[in-house]
Design a protein around this motif. Structure first.
Motif, PDB file in Angstrom:
ATOM      1  N   GLY A  71       0.788  -1.229   0.000  1.00 29.75           N
ATOM      2  CA  GLY A  71       0.000   0.000   0.000  1.00 29.75           C
ATOM      3  C   GLY A  71       0.818   1.276   0.000  1.00 29.75           C
ATOM      4  N   LYS A  77       3.887   1.745  -4.664  1.00 27.13           N
ATOM      5  CA  LYS A  77       4.833   1.278  -5.682  1.00 27.13           C
ATOM      6  C   LYS A  77       4.146   1.064  -7.028  1.00 27.13           C
ATOM      7  CE  LYS A  77       5.826  -2.368  -3.208  1.00 27.13           C
ATOM      8  NZ  LYS A  77       4.988  -2.169  -2.007  1.00 27.13           N
ATOM      9  N   THR A 113       1.259   2.122  -8.070  1.00 26.92           N
ATOM     10  CA  THR A 113       0.721   3.390  -8.578  1.00 26.92           C
ATOM     11  C   THR A 113       1.829   4.186  -9.279  1.00 26.92           C
ATOM     12  OG1 THR A 113      -0.806   3.404  -6.714  1.00 26.92           O
ATOM     13  CG2 THR A 113      -0.551   5.471  -7.899  1.00 26.92           C
TER      14      THR A 113
HETATM   15  N1  LIG Z   1      -8.009   3.282  -7.857  1.00 22.38           N
HETATM   16  C1  LIG Z   1      -7.741   3.592  -6.596  1.00 22.38           C
HETATM   17  N2  LIG Z   1      -8.617   4.306  -5.853  1.00 22.38           N
HETATM   18  C2  LIG Z   1      -8.342   4.652  -4.581  1.00 22.38           C
HETATM   19  N3  LIG Z   1      -7.208   4.293  -3.945  1.00 22.38           N
HETATM   20  C3  LIG Z   1      -6.314   3.593  -4.626  1.00 22.38           C
HETATM   21  C4  LIG Z   1      -6.515   3.192  -5.982  1.00 22.38           C
HETATM   22  N4  LIG Z   1      -5.430   2.500  -6.393  1.00 22.38           N
HETATM   23  C5  LIG Z   1      -4.593   2.457  -5.324  1.00 22.38           C
HETATM   24  N5  LIG Z   1      -5.119   3.090  -4.266  1.00 22.38           N
HETATM   25  C6  LIG Z   1      -4.478   3.283  -2.943  1.00 22.38           C
HETATM   26  O1  LIG Z   1      -3.197   3.776  -3.138  1.00 22.38           O
HETATM   27  C7  LIG Z   1      -2.279   3.259  -2.194  1.00 22.38           C
HETATM   28  C8  LIG Z   1      -1.074   2.699  -2.888  1.00 22.38           C
HETATM   29  O2  LIG Z   1      -1.419   1.539  -3.595  1.00 22.38           O
HETATM   30  P1  LIG Z   1      -0.365   0.737  -4.479  1.00 22.38           P
HETATM   31  O3  LIG Z   1      -1.078  -0.392  -5.118  1.00 22.38           O
HETATM   32  O4  LIG Z   1       0.363   1.675  -5.361  1.00 22.38           O
HETATM   33  O5  LIG Z   1       0.624   0.188  -3.365  1.00 22.38           O
HETATM   34  P2  LIG Z   1       1.833  -0.843  -3.508  1.00 22.38           P
HETATM   35  O6  LIG Z   1       3.008  -0.189  -2.879  1.00 22.38           O
HETATM   36  O7  LIG Z   1       1.961  -1.299  -4.905  1.00 22.38           O
HETATM   37  O8  LIG Z   1       1.360  -2.015  -2.562  1.00 22.38           O
HETATM   38  P3  LIG Z   1       1.574  -3.613  -2.695  1.00 22.38           P
HETATM   39  O9  LIG Z   1       2.882  -3.932  -2.046  1.00 22.38           O
HETATM   40  O10 LIG Z   1       0.445  -4.147  -1.877  1.00 22.38           O
HETATM   41  O11 LIG Z   1       1.493  -3.993  -4.130  1.00 22.38           O
HETATM   42  C9  LIG Z   1      -3.054   2.265  -1.363  1.00 22.38           C
HETATM   43  O12 LIG Z   1      -3.411   2.882  -0.162  1.00 22.38           O
HETATM   44  C10 LIG Z   1      -4.273   1.968  -2.211  1.00 22.38           C
HETATM   45  O13 LIG Z   1      -5.368   1.652  -1.397  1.00 22.38           O
END
Ligand SMILES: Nc1ncnc2c1ncn2[C@@H]1O[C@H](COP(=O)(O)OP(=O)(O)OP(=O)(O)O)[C@@H](O)[C@H]1O
Ligand SMILES: [Mg+2]
Length: 306
Positions: A42, A45, A47
């Motif tokens: 979360g 990354k 994103t």
């Molecule tokens: N479409 C969306 N709408 C609202 N919030 C979102 C959306 N996509 C991602 N988020 C939020 O953005 C934050 C970052 O998410 P992201 O998927 O980029 O994290 P990550 O570092 O890739 O995590 P992981 O290790 O679980 O893959 C999280 O809090 C997630 O809930």
């Protein structure tokens, strides 16, 4: 003069609704380096990676790939990138080779020699003529990477490439990723939530938490340990603290009967001698070298990774 960065993130931000998910990331990635993008679940990354490759709109800021803006010059920018963000698409009824051939036909100027080259770069020579549908997860992933490399990108982006792989598979990913960076001079960006995995394959690591970059450092610099963390079991502890402060100008913290300090290993005999001469009873000394993990946890301020 340093080479032009393969990729530059310029204060990129992402808001979805009222929520700011990415809060302004700025850093460069250099040609031929393996860059680890580390952060807990979360953290942001995926994103960030989606914005880097134009799969998601950047709210503010820009990403330059070999100088081309993904925002205003998408066509040129994306040409420099190979990425696996979602599961790579494969035709299960065709061999790995046929799959690659199929993709190669869509890109001008890709020869069979290039296909052979990418197959060897990811170490897929043996099963390349078997049906892709029969591939293991690790093999499917290599085929995806081979495909992403066909057009000789300057940057290869892999979101959690070791997810779901067994330790053997993880070791192999590590080897071929290093191989790619060295042989093709590609900048490889790998994301992960596991420090232990990433520190072995990366040259540099950036840590992201809650959409912010909280540390960026070369692995070499991070693992260089000049000072160790030393725990001395001493009674009375506060007398030990005073003696160490007076004789060595080192500040300590006390936990029960343990006096904790940071110092060079070579200082330990002198410190112990000073304590004993100062009538402190020493029951034990423990040396904990500051590992990368500990340093990162220090940076993060809590046990946020893993
Ligand atoms: N479409 C969306 N709408 C609202 N919030 C979102 C959306 N996509 C991602 N988020 C939020 O953005 C934050 C970052 O998410 P992201 O998927 O980029 O994290 P990550 O570092 O890739 O995590 P992981 O290790 O679980 O893959 C999280 O809090 C997630 O809930
Ligand atoms: Mg993710």
């Amino acid at each position: 003069m340093a080479a032009e960065p393969a990729m530059q993130l310029i204060d990129i931000k992402k808001s979805i609704g009222k929520k700011q998910i990415i809060k302004g990331l700025t850093f460069d990635i250099n040609p031929g380096e393996v860059f680890g993008f580390l952060g807990p679940n979360g953290a942001g990354k995926t994103t960030t990676i989606r914005m880097m490759v134009g799969l998601m709109k950047i709210t503010e800021g820009d990403v330059l790939i070999k100088g081309d803006s993904i925002k205003s010059n998408y066509k040129d920018a994306i040409r420099h990138v190979g990425a696996i963000v979602e599961n790579p698409e494969m035709y299960p009824f065709m061999s790995g080779w046929k799959n690659l051939l199929h993709y190669a036909r869509m890109i001008p100027g890709i020869t069979e020699d290039r296909i052979k080259e990418v197959v060897s770069l990811v170490g897929l020579e043996k099963p390349i003529h078997e049906k892709a549908g029969r591939y293991s997860l690790g093999m499917r992933q290599r085929l995806g990477i081979a495909q992403a490399l066909l057009h000789r990108p300057s940057v290869l982006i892999l979101d959690e490439p070791t997810n779901g792989l067994d330790p053997h598979g993880i070791r192999e990913v590590r080897q071929y990723i290093r191989n790619l960076a060295e042989k093709e001079n590609v900048a490889v960006i790998v994301s992960s939530h596991l420090l232990s995995e990433i520190e072995m394959m990366c040259d540099r690591i950036g840590i992201i938490k809650n959409g912010e970059l909280i540390a960026i450092e070369t692995v070499k610099a991070l693992t260089k340990t000049e000072e160790d963390r030393i725990h001395i079991e001493a009674v009375p502890a506060n007398r030990a603290k005073e003696l160490i402060r007076e004789a060595f100008q080192i500040e300590t913290t006390i936990e029960g009967e343990t006096v904790k300090l940071t110092a060079k290993r070579g200082e330990i005999p002198k410190i112990v001698k000073c304590l004993v001469e100062g009538e402190v009873d020493v029951f034990g000394v423990q040396v904990r070298s500051s590992t990368l993990e500990e340093k990162f946890l220090d940076v993060i301020g809590e046990n946020a990774i893993e």
